[in-house]
Write a protein that holds these residues in place. Sequence first.
Motif, short mmCIF file in Angstrom:
data_model
loop_
_atom_site.label_atom_id
_atom_site.label_comp_id
_atom_site.label_asym_id
_atom_site.label_seq_id
_atom_site.Cartn_x
_atom_site.Cartn_y
_atom_site.Cartn_z
N GLU A 152 0.82 -1.21 0.00
CA GLU A 152 0.00 0.00 0.00
C GLU A 152 0.86 1.26 0.00
N LEU A 153 1.98 1.23 0.75
CA LEU A 153 2.87 2.39 0.75
C LEU A 153 3.53 2.57 -0.61
N GLU A 154 3.93 1.48 -1.23
CA GLU A 154 4.52 1.57 -2.57
C GLU A 154 3.53 2.19 -3.56
N LEU A 155 2.28 1.80 -3.47
CA LEU A 155 1.25 2.37 -4.35
C LEU A 155 1.08 3.87 -4.08
N ALA A 156 1.02 4.25 -2.82
CA ALA A 156 0.87 5.66 -2.47
C ALA A 156 2.04 6.48 -2.99
N LEU A 157 3.26 5.96 -2.85
CA LEU A 157 4.43 6.70 -3.32
C LEU A 157 4.45 6.78 -4.84
N SER A 158 3.98 5.75 -5.52
CA SER A 158 3.95 5.81 -6.99
C SER A 158 2.97 6.87 -7.47
N GLU A 159 1.88 7.05 -6.76
CA GLU A 159 0.92 8.09 -7.12
C GLU A 159 1.45 9.48 -6.75
N LEU A 160 2.20 9.56 -5.67
CA LEU A 160 2.79 10.83 -5.26
C LEU A 160 3.74 11.36 -6.33
#
Length: 83
Positions: free
Chosen positions: A44-52
């Motif tokens: 979930e953190l990887e996904l959030a950072l990719s969107e950031l």
Amino acid sequence: MSDDRLRLETLALRRAMASDYHELSPVAASTVSSYGEEDRTRAELELALSELADETRPQTIARLQLPEGVRLEHVEVDDGAQQ
């Protein structure tokens, strides 16, 4: 075929909560975090950072890339309250 996607590596802090859930957030951007079962928080953190990376200014992304030689220290702070 070249891979033009942005790749970054950053340090993250994981906290085990009393609820048995975990919180995971980048050291340099504690406002971005994931919360839930331990095995899911990283994805979930990887996904959030990719969107950031798509939404923010370059300096925000650069802040996640910590300089070579950075080390973490655990510091305990005494609040001065007497028991």
